[in-house]
Write an enzyme that holds these catalytic residues in place. Structure first.
Site, short mmCIF file in Angstrom:
data_model
loop_
_atom_site.label_atom_id
_atom_site.label_comp_id
_atom_site.label_asym_id
_atom_site.label_seq_id
_atom_site.Cartn_x
_atom_site.Cartn_y
_atom_site.Cartn_z
N GLU A 91 0.84 -1.21 0.00
CA GLU A 91 0.00 0.00 0.00
C GLU A 91 0.88 1.26 0.00
O GLU A 91 0.61 2.22 -0.73
CB GLU A 91 -0.93 0.00 1.22
CG GLU A 91 -1.81 1.24 1.25
CD GLU A 91 -2.70 1.33 2.48
OE1 GLU A 91 -3.09 0.29 3.03
OE2 GLU A 91 -3.01 2.47 2.89
N CYS B 99 -8.90 2.95 8.39
CA CYS B 99 -10.12 2.32 7.90
C CYS B 99 -10.94 1.74 9.06
O CYS B 99 -10.39 1.36 10.09
CB CYS B 99 -9.75 1.30 6.84
SG CYS B 99 -9.97 -0.36 7.32
N SER C 7 0.63 -10.09 6.61
CA SER C 7 -0.59 -9.28 6.71
C SER C 7 -0.38 -8.19 7.76
O SER C 7 -0.29 -8.46 8.96
CB SER C 7 -1.77 -10.18 7.10
OG SER C 7 -2.82 -9.40 7.61
N ASN D 84 -2.39 -5.78 8.87
CA ASN D 84 -3.45 -5.57 9.87
C ASN D 84 -3.49 -6.71 10.89
O ASN D 84 -3.81 -6.49 12.06
CB ASN D 84 -4.81 -5.30 9.21
CG ASN D 84 -5.45 -6.55 8.68
OD1 ASN D 84 -6.11 -7.27 9.42
ND2 ASN D 84 -5.25 -6.85 7.41
N SER E 183 -8.01 -10.18 6.10
CA SER E 183 -7.90 -10.94 4.85
C SER E 183 -8.06 -12.45 5.09
O SER E 183 -7.67 -13.26 4.25
CB SER E 183 -6.54 -10.66 4.20
OG SER E 183 -5.52 -10.73 5.17
#
Ligand code: SF4
Length: 305
Positions: free
Chosen positions: A127, A192, A220, A222, A264
């Site tokens: 990102e 988010c 990952s 998050n 995810s």
């Protein structure tokens, strides 16, 4: 002896991940083989499953045959990569999460208005790599980075990687505001809803559990932040890909276990972890914390409408 497992009600797929996976499945159904730039979402099981259905994951778009469909992952890509894909005569389908796209648009707007931009994020994360292509900006990862920063006078704004929570960024934001009295925050926080809800829920679990297991892949962002959140509250926590990574020694002296998963992670992996633990310990009470519905859905990428 383990007596209780409390599940976070905010776990698993967020709206951005749901949309990205659906986009790949839809493309496979409509067009057969599709190419996907980078892992569509950071989860090994999801990637393997989509590969078995016909998706080909690549890290260099030069590998993609001319005229093929190429999906951009939920993490977003730089405008330069989009341009390159057009030059290679590929057919791009943009599955960037709309919340990430929002940050891209903000970056361009602020730059156009003459701001110097600072991005709070992790170097090398997909990102961050994408967002940094939308305008010149300086990446900061730590308070120490802020101390070393030198910015010329003028308008300054900071933006943040979406998978960092308010807690993750607060020390850096504090240091930025202390160093640059004129620095502006984005109009609406970039954090988010899914990241924030999942971390807030881990904080609740931390008040009631002696250990928290987080299901998620090692890459990952998050999911790793969920482990860090638990540890910040003094609760041991481990990130596990699936039930095969449970170390039952961790559960010694634990009476209440918290269980959650990253944004995810498919729900069946949480169920498998739960089954592995309950079948080992027998009669354990399993329940969810209360939740308010997230009720967020994103439309399919426009190329698929
Ligand atoms: S975690 Fe948030 S920003 Fe990332 S894909 Fe999900 S909804 Fe989008």
């Amino acid at each position: 002896m383990l007596q209780e497992i409390i599940l976070s009600p905010f776990r698993g797929f967020c709206a951005g991940v749901d949309r990205a996976i659906f986009a790949v499945e839809e493309c496979i159904e409509r067009f057969g083989t599709v190419y996907v730039n980078h892992q569509i979402v950071h989860n090994t099981h999801v990637v393997r499953d989509l590969e078995s259905k016909g998706a080909v994951f690549i890290e260099d778009i030069a590998e993609v045959p001319t005229g093929s469909y190429l999906i951009f992952s939920a993490h977003g890509v730089s405008p330069q990569l989009k341009e390159q894909s057009r030059n290679f005569k590929l057919l791009p389908i943009d599955a960037t999460c709309p919340l990430v796209t929002k940050v891209h648009i903000e970056a361009q707007d602020y730059f156009r208005k003459g701001y110097s931009l600072i991005l709070i994020g992790h170097a090398g994360h997909q990102e961050t790599l994408g967002t940094m292509g939308y305008a010149p900006m300086t990446l900061v990862q730590t308070v120490e980075d802020v101390e070393k920063l030198e910015m010329h006078n003028g308008k300054i704004v900071y933006l943040t990687q979406t998978t960092l929570s308010l807690d993750d960024t607060k020390d850096i934001v504090f240091a930025l505001k202390k160093k640059f009295s004129n620095i502006e925050s984005p109009k609406v926080e970039d954090i988010c809803y899914a990241t924030q809800n999942r971390q807030d829920s881990v904080k609740e679990l931390a008040e009631r559990c002696q250990l928290i297991l987080v299901v998620g892949s090692q890459n990952s962002s998050n999911s790793k932040r969920l482990v860090e959140t638990a540890k910040r509250f003094g609760i041991p926590s481990y990130l596990i890909e699936d039930e095969s990574e449970i170390n039952f020694d961790w559960l010694e002296n634990v009476t209440t276990l918290g269980l959650t998963s990253g944004a995810s992670v498919p729900e069946f992996l949480v169920k498998n972890v739960l089954n592995a633990i309950t079948s080992c310990f027998g009669n354990i009470s399993v329940h969810n914390l209360e939740r308010i519905d997230e009720k967020i859905e994103f439309a399919l990428p426009r190329e698929l409408n």
